[in-house]
Write an enzyme that holds these catalytic residues in place. Structure first.
Site, PDB file in Angstrom:
ATOM      1  N   GLY A  99      66.926  33.078 -76.958  1.00 54.17           N
ATOM      2  CA  GLY A  99      65.624  32.519 -76.544  1.00 54.17           C
ATOM      3  C   GLY A  99      64.799  32.117 -77.741  1.00 54.17           C
ATOM      4  O   GLY A  99      65.006  32.340 -78.868  1.00 54.17           O
ATOM      5  N   GLN A 100      63.994  31.898 -77.383  1.00 58.18           N
ATOM      6  CA  GLN A 100      62.762  31.148 -78.225  1.00 58.18           C
ATOM      7  C   GLN A 100      62.447  32.289 -79.629  1.00 58.18           C
ATOM      8  O   GLN A 100      62.638  32.663 -80.910  1.00 58.18           O
ATOM      9  CB  GLN A 100      61.580  30.611 -78.329  1.00 58.18           C
ATOM     10  N   LEU A 123      70.809  43.486 -69.642  1.00 59.93           N
ATOM     11  CA  LEU A 123      69.091  44.648 -69.393  1.00 59.93           C
ATOM     12  C   LEU A 123      69.959  44.998 -67.504  1.00 59.93           C
ATOM     13  O   LEU A 123      69.146  45.837 -67.130  1.00 59.93           O
ATOM     14  CB  LEU A 123      67.526  44.254 -69.246  1.00 59.93           C
ATOM     15  N   ALA A 136      64.167  38.750 -71.528  1.00 58.64           N
ATOM     16  CA  ALA A 136      62.932  38.807 -69.953  1.00 58.64           C
ATOM     17  C   ALA A 136      63.631  37.478 -69.315  1.00 58.64           C
ATOM     18  O   ALA A 136      64.224  36.960 -69.712  1.00 58.64           O
ATOM     19  CB  ALA A 136      61.770  38.559 -70.254  1.00 58.64           C
ATOM     20  N   ASP A 139      51.049  37.040 -70.767  1.00 59.17           N
ATOM     21  CA  ASP A 139      49.521  36.974 -70.155  1.00 59.17           C
ATOM     22  C   ASP A 139      49.276  37.007 -68.578  1.00 59.17           C
ATOM     23  O   ASP A 139      48.733  36.836 -68.292  1.00 59.17           O
ATOM     24  CB  ASP A 139      48.938  35.407 -70.955  1.00 59.17           C
ATOM     25  N   TYR A 172      56.917  37.211 -61.093  1.00 60.47           N
ATOM     26  CA  TYR A 172      57.643  37.476 -62.979  1.00 60.47           C
ATOM     27  C   TYR A 172      56.183  38.290 -63.176  1.00 60.47           C
ATOM     28  O   TYR A 172      56.205  39.368 -63.747  1.00 60.47           O
ATOM     29  CB  TYR A 172      57.272  36.003 -63.255  1.00 60.47           C
TER      30      TYR A 172
END
Length: 300
Positions: free
Chosen positions: A16-17, A40, A63, A105, A128
């Site tokens: 991931g980033q 996970l 995630a 956020d 999400y």
């Protein structure tokens, strides 16, 4: 001189980033793990990884981030964003390992009309967002030595993200349409990684109870998705790419998605600066660096 790092940081999230940025910047002290060896959704892999690596600190950058797909795969999103992080936090607590957990956020509805602070109630509008909000709470309850960092609009010069998508789209299309009535704080994955590593240094020097809890950690400054797209395309011009003839600003209603996006998810990050002395750079600076990296990776 020995090159052995003073302490090791286990970073989840595979390719991931943020995980990639943490590995690039953190170098030898970062041990990067991802599926299938660390998943996970599979508690046995979590336990086995902690036993194998025996880290000084864990950063959970893994995630379920496919926001729209989560609407039709609630269990998958819950495993990655809620129950998995809860198990990771429980095991970290049992082993005395501090945990930094990355959140979003999307825990907010985006209807406050001003930047959110950490004490504002969460009101997620999507699967999400709900699973990430539940994951935050589970982590904080399971591991007293945990820090939850809510971030937003993450981009980088590597991996798939909005900035690279816009640059690539601008190279192929003379007219683009981008949502212009959603507002937030774009965040460079590299800048967030540097902030996390700076927090890690403070934690390893001396843990203080005041460190635990929720923080907002996003790029300084604010814009819309349209503003971010234009900034990325303008940076691409420096590399010889032609600016599209039109980059039209459209409304959210003109670009329907399965999951509702927050209208205004700007985050107030003053607590991060107050407690840790950390403030992420302006988002525009990060866009310039990300676009430079994007073009550097392209074949000559």
């Amino acid at each position: 001189m020995s090159t052995t790092p003073e302490y090791s940081i286990l970073v989840t999230g595979g390719q991931g980033q943020l995980a990639t940025s943490l590995k690039i910047i953190g170098k030898e002290r970062v041990v990067l793990v991802g599926r299938p060896s660390f998943d996970l959704a599979d508690p046995e892999t979590i336990s086995a990884t902690l036993e194998r690596v025996r880290p000084s600190l864990v950063v959970n950058a893994a995630a379920w981030t496919a926001v729209d797909l989560a609407e039709s795969n609630v269990e998958g999103a819950r495993a990655a964003n809620e129950t998995g992080p809860a198990e990771l936090a429980r095991l970290c607590a049992a082993k005395g390992i501090p945990l930094i957990h990355v959140s979003t956020d999307y825990v907010y509805a985006g209807d406050k009309g001003a930047p959110y602070v950490e004490t504002d109630p969460v009101t997620p509008q999507t699967v999400y967002g709900r699973t990430k909000a539940a994951g935050e709470q589970a982590v904080l309850e399971a591991q007293p030595k945990s820090i939850v960092l809510r971030t937003s609009w993450v981009y980088s010069g590597h991996c798939k993200n909005f900035v690279r998508t816009m640059v690539n789209a601008g190279a192929k299309n003379s007219h683009l349409k981008v949502v212009g009535d959603q507002y937030g704080n774009p965040t460079s994955a590299d800048d967030l990684a540097k902030a996390i590593l700076a927090i890690a240094d403070q934690i390893q020097t001396s843990w203080k109870d005041k460190f635990a809890g929720l923080y907002h950690a996003s790029g300084s400054g604010e814009t819309s998705w349209h503003g971010l797209a234009v900034a990325a395309l303008e940076e691409a011009v420096r590399h010889g790419q032609t600016m599209p003839l039109e980059v039209a600003s459209i409304g959210t209603a003109d670009w329907p998605t399965p999951a509702k996006r927050p209208q205004d998810s700007r985050l107030d990050c003053s607590k991060l600066e107050r407690v840790f002395g950390i403030r992420l750079p302006d988002w525009r600076d990060g866009v310039a660096r990300a676009v430079d990296e994007h073009f550097a990776d392209k074949p000559a």
